[in-house]
Design an enzyme around this catalytic site. Structure first.
Site, PDB file in Angstrom:
ATOM      1  N   ASN A 154      87.395 -30.627  62.789  1.00  0.00           N
ATOM      2  CA  ASN A 154      86.539 -30.123  61.700  1.00  0.00           C
ATOM      3  C   ASN A 154      87.236 -30.057  60.350  1.00  0.00           C
ATOM      4  OD1 ASN A 154      88.080 -28.035  62.934  1.00  0.00           O
ATOM      5  ND2 ASN A 154      86.821 -26.509  61.911  1.00  0.00           N
ATOM      6  N   GLU A 252      93.952 -20.581  68.501  1.00  0.00           N
ATOM      7  CA  GLU A 252      92.891 -20.226  67.553  1.00  0.00           C
ATOM      8  C   GLU A 252      91.647 -20.968  68.030  1.00  0.00           C
ATOM      9  OE1 GLU A 252      91.474 -21.715  64.010  1.00  0.00           O
ATOM     10  OE2 GLU A 252      90.207 -20.215  64.986  1.00  0.00           O
ATOM     11  N   CYS A 286      85.184 -22.746  62.177  1.00  0.00           N
ATOM     12  CA  CYS A 286      85.168 -21.729  63.240  1.00  0.00           C
ATOM     13  C   CYS A 286      84.841 -20.341  62.676  1.00  0.00           C
ATOM     14  CB  CYS A 286      86.514 -21.688  63.944  1.00  0.00           C
ATOM     15  SG  CYS A 286      87.868 -21.493  62.808  1.00  0.00           S
ATOM     16  N   GLU A 465      98.410 -16.491  63.142  1.00  0.00           N
ATOM     17  CA  GLU A 465      99.226 -17.366  62.313  1.00  0.00           C
ATOM     18  C   GLU A 465      98.985 -16.949  60.867  1.00  0.00           C
ATOM     19  OE1 GLU A 465      98.596 -21.479  63.500  1.00  0.00           O
ATOM     20  OE2 GLU A 465      99.411 -21.096  65.489  1.00  0.00           O
TER      21      GLU A 465
HETATM   22  O1  TXE Z   1      87.575 -29.334  70.683  1.00  0.00           O
HETATM   23  P1  TXE Z   1      88.684 -29.452  71.808  1.00  0.00           P
HETATM   24  P2  TXE Z   1      86.449 -30.332  70.376  1.00  0.00           P
HETATM   25  C1  TXE Z   1      84.707 -25.801  69.111  1.00  0.00           C
HETATM   26  C2  TXE Z   1      83.326 -26.323  68.861  1.00  0.00           C
HETATM   27  C3  TXE Z   1      83.336 -27.634  69.550  1.00  0.00           C
HETATM   28  C4  TXE Z   1      84.192 -27.340  70.745  1.00  0.00           C
HETATM   29  C5  TXE Z   1      84.816 -28.586  71.285  1.00  0.00           C
HETATM   30  O2  TXE Z   1      82.367 -25.474  69.493  1.00  0.00           O
HETATM   31  O3  TXE Z   1      82.039 -28.013  69.962  1.00  0.00           O
HETATM   32  O4  TXE Z   1      85.223 -26.492  70.235  1.00  0.00           O
HETATM   33  O5  TXE Z   1      85.295 -29.318  70.165  1.00  0.00           O
HETATM   34  C6  TXE Z   1      92.709 -31.703  72.354  1.00  0.00           C
HETATM   35  N1  TXE Z   1      95.125 -30.242  76.656  1.00  0.00           N
HETATM   36  N2  TXE Z   1      85.604 -26.043  68.009  1.00  0.00           N
HETATM   37  O6  TXE Z   1      86.063 -31.225  71.506  1.00  0.00           O
HETATM   38  O7  TXE Z   1      88.265 -30.110  73.043  1.00  0.00           O
HETATM   39  C7  TXE Z   1      91.693 -32.606  71.715  1.00  0.00           C
HETATM   40  O8  TXE Z   1      92.026 -33.970  71.924  1.00  0.00           O
HETATM   41  C8  TXE Z   1      95.577 -30.318  75.389  1.00  0.00           C
HETATM   42  C9  TXE Z   1      86.194 -24.904  67.372  1.00  0.00           C
HETATM   43  O9  TXE Z   1      86.938 -30.986  69.138  1.00  0.00           O
HETATM   44  O10 TXE Z   1      89.150 -28.070  71.881  1.00  0.00           O
HETATM   45  C10 TXE Z   1      91.775 -32.182  70.265  1.00  0.00           C
HETATM   46  O11 TXE Z   1      92.876 -32.771  69.631  1.00  0.00           O
HETATM   47  N3  TXE Z   1      94.816 -30.742  74.336  1.00  0.00           N
HETATM   48  C11 TXE Z   1      87.460 -25.290  66.667  1.00  0.00           C
HETATM   49  C12 TXE Z   1      91.998 -30.679  70.375  1.00  0.00           C
HETATM   50  O12 TXE Z   1      92.482 -30.454  71.701  1.00  0.00           O
HETATM   51  C13 TXE Z   1      93.542 -31.087  74.607  1.00  0.00           C
HETATM   52  C14 TXE Z   1      87.291 -26.490  65.801  1.00  0.00           C
HETATM   53  C15 TXE Z   1      90.715 -29.887  70.192  1.00  0.00           C
HETATM   54  O13 TXE Z   1      89.771 -30.416  71.104  1.00  0.00           O
HETATM   55  C16 TXE Z   1      92.992 -31.036  75.904  1.00  0.00           C
HETATM   56  C17 TXE Z   1      86.705 -27.558  66.555  1.00  0.00           C
HETATM   57  C18 TXE Z   1      93.840 -30.583  76.951  1.00  0.00           C
HETATM   58  N4  TXE Z   1      93.399 -30.495  78.211  1.00  0.00           N
HETATM   59  C19 TXE Z   1      85.875 -27.320  67.644  1.00  0.00           C
HETATM   60  N5  TXE Z   1      91.690 -31.437  75.832  1.00  0.00           N
HETATM   61  C20 TXE Z   1      88.047 -24.183  65.808  1.00  0.00           C
HETATM   62  N6  TXE Z   1      88.465 -23.082  66.431  1.00  0.00           N
HETATM   63  O14 TXE Z   1      88.133 -24.332  64.609  1.00  0.00           O
HETATM   64  C21 TXE Z   1      91.441 -31.723  74.540  1.00  0.00           C
HETATM   65  N7  TXE Z   1      92.551 -31.515  73.788  1.00  0.00           N
END
Ligand code: TXE
Length: 485
Positions: A154, A252, A286, A465
């Site tokens: 994001n 986070e 978020c 953080e």
């Molecule tokens: O996040 P992911 P995604 C929320 C939002 C979204 C949901 C999923 O609701 O729909 O999270 O979003 C890596 N071990 N937020 O799919 O899956 C992945 O490749 C280690 C809130 O983007 O959490 C990416 O680089 N890493 C959030 C990162 O983790 C792994 C902002 C985030 O992916 C992994 C965005 C694993 N097993 C989405 N699986 C916020 N808090 O701001 C995936 N990844």
């Protein structure tokens, strides 16, 4: 078009390299669904090469740098980002679908601030001494070693640099795993860091899917700590991997943040502020407020004003300087948002504005656009009102007493942030103290002092953080006790 690389390679040991497997997948422009470049689909062997390079760099020149030398490199990286400001703005906009206005004023501006802030923070950071009878204690803080930095789609460069800067400031070396959805600005950071004088192997970037790259990175025995920003579901996996290796973990995660509007608020200022809190970055922050809690007596008038301003937001070409509302960051995510709006309709919710894909004509109709949406009439404990949608969708709920408002604010499993809009100072302090969230804004939203503790509680994460919180997460304290007798 911005200088978009045709192949988005890994950056390991100071050079761009293809993934060992040779596999790639298209990186798409979500506003048009057109391919931008071919992303490296890396695997455990690429992760191992990056961690080995980072580990070796600990014993190279970087391991012998002083605080001032590291701060100077952070400032030089900030200079490098500034030198490429317009290019990075376009890369971020093409990769995420966000308007160049947002990319310029939020994403890339904050990437510069992150490096400049932590250059200053580490220069001024100090540890403790404790004097006792017959002895003097002093605390040393040392780097952890190789740390893993995993970031979402994001706010790609904003969140990556928020982790890279303090990790480097404390002398660590890093392996970064940007989201596979938005790799472009992370890809550019490698070159910027090298040209700023960062020694080879100190910053490494490995692209690919979470299961293929993120998971082996978290599990790698040479990785001493993990800083993760992303969804709560993935956060659980990262926490488990960290626990298995007794690693420090900072999480986070997601949020379902309450925006609390009281009848005595400054209405004009509150409508403007709540519009931002609801729809900034197409609702993909978020910290956005997806649960709008409004005091009964002003609810109809407030919702009417807010929906008029939401409907008037300029949606369209993300590259146009007038645009303030671009596309969601992927078709898949837009579909997820749409499914929640359907769920709300099925549950009897009334769509006050939005609830559809805007018709923008070619090439945007192939993109992941979705109109800012306000839904009224749903119970505050319905699924669309409790679950993180992470898009431009706000559900409205009414309250009549402060206690009712606080109870509704705290009924979600998340605890990341909240905003409270009232002219009553006593109420502001009282309500802020009761809300279960890591950050509470009063009569504002997303006003950020980078020194404050930032993070969430409950399902929104573990740890904080920001400022010294980051410097201390990315370092190990040691107490030395000197006998003076
Ligand atoms: O996040 P992911 P995604 C929320 C939002 C979204 C949901 C999923 O609701 O729909 O999270 O979003 C890596 N071990 N937020 O799919 O899956 C992945 O490749 C280690 C809130 O983007 O959490 C990416 O680089 N890493 C959030 C990162 O983790 C792994 C902002 C985030 O992916 C992994 C965005 C694993 N097993 C989405 N699986 C916020 N808090 O701001 C995936 N990844």
């Amino acid at each position: 078009m911005a200088s978009i690389p045709s192949t988005i390679d890994n950056f390991i040991d100071g050079t761009y390299v293809s993934p060992v497997s040779g596999r790639r997948m298209p990186d798409l422009d979500p506003a048009t669904s057109q391919p931008l470049g071919e992303l490296a689909l890396s695997g455990p062997e690429d992760v191992d090469a990056a961690v080995s390079a980072a580990h070796a760099a600990l014993n190279g020149p970087w391991g012998r740098t002083s605080v001032e030398e590291r701060a100077a490199v952070l400032d030089a990286i900030a200079d490098g980002i500034e030198a490429r400001f317009d290019e990075l703005i376009l890369l971020e906009s093409y990769d995420t679908g966000k308007p160049v206005w947002t990319s310029r004023n939020i994403d890339i501006a904050r990437a510069v601030s992150n490096f400049r802030f932590y250059a200053g923070a580490v220069r001024h950071y100090s540890t403790d001494t404790h004097s006792m009878a017959g002895a003097l204690n002093y605390t040393l803080r040392r780097r952890l070693g190789v740390v893993a930095l995993i970031t979402p789609w994001n706010l790609p460069l904003y969140l990556l640099t928020w982790k890279v800067a303090p990790a480097l400031a404390m002398g660590n070396t890093v392996v970064c795993k940007p989201s596979e959805v938005t790799p472009l600005t992370a890809h550019a950071l490698g070159r910027i860091a090298r040209e700023a004088g960062l020694p080879d192997g100190v910053l490494n970037i490995v692209h690919g899917l979470g299961a293929d790259v993120g998971a082996p990175l978290c599990a790698h025995p040479k990785v001493k700590a993990i800083s993760f920003t992303g969804g709560t579901a993935t956060g659980h996996k990262v926490a488990a991997a960290g626990a298995a290796g007794l690693k420090k973990v900072s999480l986070e995660l997601g949020g379902k943040n309450p925006t609390m509007v009281f009848a005595d608020c400054d209405l004009d200022r509150t409508v403007d502020g709540v519009l931002r809190a609801s729809f900034a970055n197409q609702g993909q922050v978020c910290l956005c407020g997806e649960r709008l809690l409004v005091e009964d007596s002003i609810a109809d008038a407030f919702v009417s004003r807010l929906s008029k301003q939401a409907a008037a937001m300029e949606i369209g070409d993300p590259r146009s300087p007038e645009t303030r509302f671009g596309s969601q960051t992927s078709l898949a995510h837009r579909d997820k948002i749409e499914s929640y709006v359907q769920l709300a309709r099925d549950a009897g919710g009334r769509v006050v504005t939005g609830g559809e894909r805007p018709s923008l004509g070619a090439p945007w109709d192939d993109g992941a656009f979705y109109a800012p949406t306000i839904i009224d009439g749903l119970p505050s404990d319905s699924r669309p009102a409790l679950e993180e949608i992470f898009g431009p969708v706000v559900t409205v709920h009414r309250f009549s007493t402060d206690d009712e408002a606080v109870a509704m604010a705290n009924e979600v499993e998340y605890g990341l942030s909240s905003s409270v809009w009232t002219s009553n100072l006593r109420r502001a302090h009282h309500v802020a103290a009761q809300i279960e969230a890591g950050t509470v804004w009063v009569n504002t939203w997303l006003k950020r002092d980078l020194r404050v503790p930032f993070g969430g509680m409950k399902a929104s994460g573990v740890g904080r953080e920001g400022g010294r919180y980051s410097l201390e997460f990315f370092s190990e304290p040691k107490n030395v006790c000197i006998d003076l007798t």
